[in-house]
Design a protein around this motif. Structure first.
Motif, PDB file in Angstrom:
ATOM      1  N   MET A  95      15.072 -22.712 -17.406  1.00 32.49           N
ATOM      2  CA  MET A  95      14.886 -24.052 -16.881  1.00 32.49           C
ATOM      3  C   MET A  95      15.267 -24.034 -15.405  1.00 32.49           C
ATOM      4  N   THR A  96      14.456 -24.693 -14.594  1.00 35.39           N
ATOM      5  CA  THR A  96      14.743 -24.719 -13.163  1.00 35.39           C
ATOM      6  C   THR A  96      15.478 -25.997 -12.804  1.00 35.39           C
ATOM      7  N   LYS A  97      16.313 -25.885 -11.823  1.00 35.61           N
ATOM      8  CA  LYS A  97      17.072 -27.039 -11.356  1.00 35.61           C
ATOM      9  C   LYS A  97      16.296 -27.741 -10.250  1.00 35.61           C
ATOM     10  N   THR A  98      16.211 -29.064 -10.339  1.00 35.99           N
ATOM     11  CA  THR A  98      15.538 -29.841  -9.310  1.00 35.99           C
ATOM     12  C   THR A  98      16.510 -30.103  -8.175  1.00 35.99           C
ATOM     13  N   THR A  99      16.063 -29.864  -6.960  1.00 37.76           N
ATOM     14  CA  THR A  99      16.904 -30.125  -5.799  1.00 37.76           C
ATOM     15  C   THR A  99      16.302 -31.255  -4.978  1.00 37.76           C
ATOM     16  N   ASP A 100      17.127 -31.864  -4.162  1.00 38.03           N
ATOM     17  CA  ASP A 100      16.657 -32.980  -3.331  1.00 38.03           C
ATOM     18  C   ASP A 100      15.645 -32.528  -2.293  1.00 38.03           C
ATOM     19  N   ASP A 101      15.681 -31.260  -1.901  1.00 39.78           N
ATOM     20  CA  ASP A 101      14.738 -30.796  -0.890  1.00 39.78           C
ATOM     21  C   ASP A 101      13.460 -30.234  -1.495  1.00 39.78           C
ATOM     22  N   GLY A 102      13.333 -30.261  -2.826  1.00 43.40           N
ATOM     23  CA  GLY A 102      12.141 -29.772  -3.507  1.00 43.40           C
ATOM     24  C   GLY A 102      11.049 -30.814  -3.498  1.00 43.40           C
ATOM     25  N   PRO A 103       9.868 -30.460  -4.028  1.00 44.10           N
ATOM     26  CA  PRO A 103       8.763 -31.412  -4.070  1.00 44.10           C
ATOM     27  C   PRO A 103       9.096 -32.588  -4.978  1.00 44.10           C
ATOM     28  N   GLU A 104       8.555 -33.744  -4.623  1.00 47.25           N
ATOM     29  CA  GLU A 104       8.788 -34.948  -5.408  1.00 47.25           C
ATOM     30  C   GLU A 104       8.132 -34.797  -6.768  1.00 47.25           C
ATOM     31  N   LYS A 105       8.833 -35.195  -7.826  1.00 43.98           N
ATOM     32  CA  LYS A 105       8.245 -35.073  -9.156  1.00 43.98           C
ATOM     33  C   LYS A 105       7.140 -36.116  -9.309  1.00 43.98           C
ATOM     34  N   PRO A 106       6.016 -35.720  -9.895  1.00 47.63           N
ATOM     35  CA  PRO A 106       4.872 -36.632  -9.960  1.00 47.63           C
ATOM     36  C   PRO A 106       4.990 -37.702 -11.041  1.00 47.63           C
ATOM     37  N   PHE A 107       5.796 -37.480 -12.074  1.00 48.44           N
ATOM     38  CA  PHE A 107       5.912 -38.438 -13.166  1.00 48.44           C
ATOM     39  C   PHE A 107       7.247 -39.160 -13.119  1.00 48.44           C
ATOM     40  N   LEU A 108       7.186 -40.485 -13.238  1.00 46.86           N
ATOM     41  CA  LEU A 108       8.377 -41.315 -13.215  1.00 46.86           C
ATOM     42  C   LEU A 108       8.529 -42.038 -14.539  1.00 46.86           C
ATOM     43  N   ASN A 109       9.756 -42.255 -14.961  1.00 50.79           N
ATOM     44  CA  ASN A 109       9.970 -43.066 -16.155  1.00 50.79           C
ATOM     45  C   ASN A 109       9.858 -44.541 -15.753  1.00 50.79           C
ATOM     46  N   THR A 110      10.036 -45.442 -16.699  1.00 58.47           N
ATOM     47  CA  THR A 110       9.842 -46.867 -16.434  1.00 58.47           C
ATOM     48  C   THR A 110      10.798 -47.390 -15.368  1.00 58.47           C
ATOM     49  N   VAL A 111      12.056 -47.012 -15.455  1.00 57.41           N
ATOM     50  CA  VAL A 111      13.040 -47.483 -14.467  1.00 57.41           C
ATOM     51  C   VAL A 111      12.684 -46.968 -13.078  1.00 57.41           C
ATOM     52  N   GLU A 112      12.348 -45.694 -12.971  1.00 57.26           N
ATOM     53  CA  GLU A 112      12.000 -45.112 -11.678  1.00 57.26           C
ATOM     54  C   GLU A 112      10.727 -45.738 -11.108  1.00 57.26           C
ATOM     55  N   ALA A 113       9.719 -45.940 -11.970  1.00 53.32           N
ATOM     56  CA  ALA A 113       8.466 -46.547 -11.511  1.00 53.32           C
ATOM     57  C   ALA A 113       8.690 -47.986 -11.058  1.00 53.32           C
ATOM     58  N   ALA A 114       9.486 -48.732 -11.808  1.00 48.89           N
ATOM     59  CA  ALA A 114       9.780 -50.116 -11.427  1.00 48.89           C
ATOM     60  C   ALA A 114      10.504 -50.153 -10.083  1.00 48.89           C
ATOM     61  N   THR A 115      11.448 -49.265  -9.897  1.00 46.23           N
ATOM     62  CA  THR A 115      12.173 -49.196  -8.626  1.00 46.23           C
ATOM     63  C   THR A 115      11.225 -48.844  -7.493  1.00 46.23           C
ATOM     64  N   TRP A 116      10.346 -47.895  -7.728  1.00 46.83           N
ATOM     65  CA  TRP A 116       9.381 -47.469  -6.712  1.00 46.83           C
ATOM     66  C   TRP A 116       8.473 -48.628  -6.306  1.00 46.83           C
ATOM     67  N   LEU A 117       8.094 -49.475  -7.284  1.00 47.96           N
ATOM     68  CA  LEU A 117       7.223 -50.624  -7.025  1.00 47.96           C
ATOM     69  C   LEU A 117       8.001 -51.863  -6.579  1.00 47.96           C
ATOM     70  N   ARG A 118       9.327 -51.770  -6.557  1.00 50.84           N
ATOM     71  CA  ARG A 118      10.204 -52.900  -6.218  1.00 50.84           C
ATOM     72  C   ARG A 118      10.052 -54.030  -7.249  1.00 50.84           C
ATOM     73  N   LEU A 119       9.924 -53.652  -8.523  1.00 45.20           N
ATOM     74  CA  LEU A 119       9.878 -54.592  -9.635  1.00 45.20           C
ATOM     75  C   LEU A 119      11.085 -54.332 -10.528  1.00 45.20           C
ATOM     76  N   THR A 120      11.344 -55.253 -11.448  1.00 42.66           N
ATOM     77  CA  THR A 120      12.380 -54.979 -12.435  1.00 42.66           C
ATOM     78  C   THR A 120      11.763 -54.193 -13.588  1.00 42.66           C
TER      79      THR A 120
END
Length: 72
Positions: A1-26
């Motif tokens: 398993m690889t560790k995700t780092t902050d300087d790595g590529p942005e992950k393409p899939f977001l969960n509901t909380v992450e997607a809502a935050t990205w869209l500035r929705l609850t």
């Protein structure tokens, strides 16, 4: 398993909380939109709901308006 780092590529899939935050929705707003078919396209990965960033951008672009009187 690889560790995700902050300087790595942005992950393409977001969960509901992450997607809502990205869209500035609850989270609740995004869930209600999903139930009523008004929100962005989502995917099911097993029992998990995931949003692809490109789908969020596409949904946002499709909802552009110039005034409050624009047709929905």
């Amino acid at each position: 398993m690889t560790k995700t780092t902050d300087d790595g590529p942005e992950k393409p899939f977001l969960n509901t909380v992450e997607a809502a935050t990205w869209l500035r929705l609850t989270k609740n707003t995004l869930e209600k939109m999903r139930v009523h078919g008004r929100g962005p396209v989502y995917r099911k990965h097993g029992r998990y709901v995931r949003y692809h960033i490109e789908d969020l951008v596409e949904w946002s672009q499709a909802n552009k308006r110039r005034s409050t009187s624009d047709a929905v």
